[in-house]
Design a protein around this motif. Sequence first.
Motif: not given
Lengths: 84, 168
Positions: A51-59, B86-92
Amino acid sequence: MENLILELKEQIIEVLNLEGMTPEDIDENAPLFGDGLGLDSIDALELIVLMEKNYGIKLDDPNKGKVIFTSIKTMAEYIQENRK
Amino acid sequence: MKDGVVLFESTNKTDANLFLKEIYKFLELNYLKFFKMDHLSKLGFLAAEFLLKEMPKENLEFMNIYLACSSSSLDSDIEYQKTIRDKESYFPSPSVFVYTLPNIVIGEIAIRFGIHGNNSMFIIPPYQKDEFLKTPNHFFQDTTINPQLSGYLDYLGDHYKAEFILKY
């Protein structure tokens, strides 16, 4: 909304490695956890990242997760209302 | 190969992940969690499947598992690092992170077969493989007479190896 539901199904199949499944196999109203898709707690964390990565939604409130992740449909509705 | 007999031969010589999938199909497994595992766990899981699938449940419950590897969880560590570099795309990725320890493969085998015995994972240089496989039980301070699954496995990139021994 239908496009978003299909998009979500495709993303979930890929991110959660649901081998052999197609979007047609997933009922958008079925529970994501327990009897439905049978996802586990690690899958729940992956859905939060998705949700955060693809839609910018932080829960921010984990308690909301139970409602948002009830089904694909509830997830899509939440994304529709909160996407950035 | 089991007891010197070739059980399955793949035509695919380059894609290790595809090879593991082919074995899964060959064994006619229906275990969806397999597809969520990292490569090392898939490799160990399948090697154990060949040896344990026909074992009676009562022999499995208190089985001890002693495994060794050389590259540890480096294959998964690299995958995990890709999600945070990638600091701009940081999704562990949580699902990759849980496999950044080599002993997780033992857990996957134990869950699959309901095993509750002792277990340990050792990290050794490749040249000590044969020595490890000959290691007597008392080295592990194991005084039980329970069945034992021991073995060496390793997975890094497209290089992989698994050699398991079942003693009972």
